[in-house]
Design a protein around this motif. Sequence first.
Motif: not given
Length: 472
Positions: A15-27, A407-416
């Motif tokens: 849960a803490r990592q999911l919140k961190w992912h939402e920040l994206e850009f910090y200083s 992302l809560a269901l993992s990272q799935r896409i490998e090529a597009f």
Amino acid sequence: MDKLEERLIKVVPSARQLKWHELEFYSFIHFGMNTFYNSEWGNGKENPAMFNPTELDTDQWISSLKAAGIKAAILTCKHHDGFCLWPSKYTEHSVKNSPYKQGKGDIVKEMAESCKKYGLKFGFYLSPWDMHDERYGDSPKYNEYFVSQLTELLTGYGEIFSVWFDGACGEGPNGKRQSYDWQRYYSVIRELQPEAVIAISGPDVRWCGNEAGHCRASEWNVVAEKLSLPDYVAENSQKEDDAEFREKKYSFQDEDLGSRYALKDEKSLIWYPAEVDTSIRPGWFYHEDEDDKVKSLEHLMNIYYNSVGGNASLLLNIPPDKRGLIHENDVLRLKDIGEYIKKAFSDCITSKSRITASSQHNDFPLENVKTEDSSFYKACDGQERVTLTFEFEAKELVKHVVLMEKLALSQRIEAFNIIAETDSGPKMIYKGTVVGSRKICKFHAVETKKITLNIIASRISPTLRYVGIYTD
């Protein structure tokens, strides 16, 4: 689904990592004794009387960051020289023995309050290496000291989003090297600030491997657990006077950390997403002779596209000057960044399109990709290749497509790939690999009435939380 694939998709963020992912850009805010000694690495012998920012204004720092779209800030509360920006009870080598506010100042408190005022998250960097303290190298005594300071920062300054440790470990004043009690540090953080991620020398956020903003073409969140071991981080961290370190790039082996091939023989896997840290200037601390060396908007946006837009987060360092202000040139560049991002991603036309898909799970409909909220689209179970089409009533001039997985269901896409229908026929405008938290697909503006997204490889039925199509 093979056994490796099954193992890969079982690894999901906390849960803490999911919140961190939402920040994206910090200083990062690198400020301290080095600022006043015109140095990057101190030696612990600096005189606190030299620390005297006469115009320090943390509101100016944080409002400047917010203008760039930055969502959080991390302060170097203590660097390797051991000087503390808060009046620590456990050392005299701190701001309390400086001329700043006649020894009554607390820069950590001031910055934390400014972050709260402007709506940014606050985090801190606390260097485990301490060149000043006599206890460093006497491992039990110094670990006790370090935990005491860590506790001060975790309990005195409100909510902390990130505790940032590097792997630096050298000799102390007694000529001995320290054995860090990492597990104890982590336990204290989890107890006192359970929502904070522990970054770099820690289990939550992975260092990208350089300080120049170089990013992998395919950045995976699921990697080998060994990458999180502090000794591994320390071995690959910067050493003193290593001038070439910041421009370090990857070897071929370093380039692939998360493909099926790279992980096929790994027994233990973790969710360990990447952070890209770099400075707006050549140095991490302020130097007057670098006032004309602030990175160009083009350079910084290339880093942004490849980090934030490449399934990593961007930690951009902004160093205040001797006055205690972010220099005017840096402030201007931050404003440029904010204006660029706002203009580039202000006009999403996805909601104007008619969307169809070759596969759609009844519980997770395609319409969910039109917004960045928590809803999402998922293909039917067993469908690893999917085509989504977006058709418009009239021609649109398109320059960006933004993709986000659930992302809560993992990272799935490998090529597009992405195809645009043009007057001269179908045209491939983008080809990519991973998506993850956010993939920004940038290309030459194309006029089209139809965009096709082909997911050509995934680890299991793919998910998409968002598909943003943006006009030029």
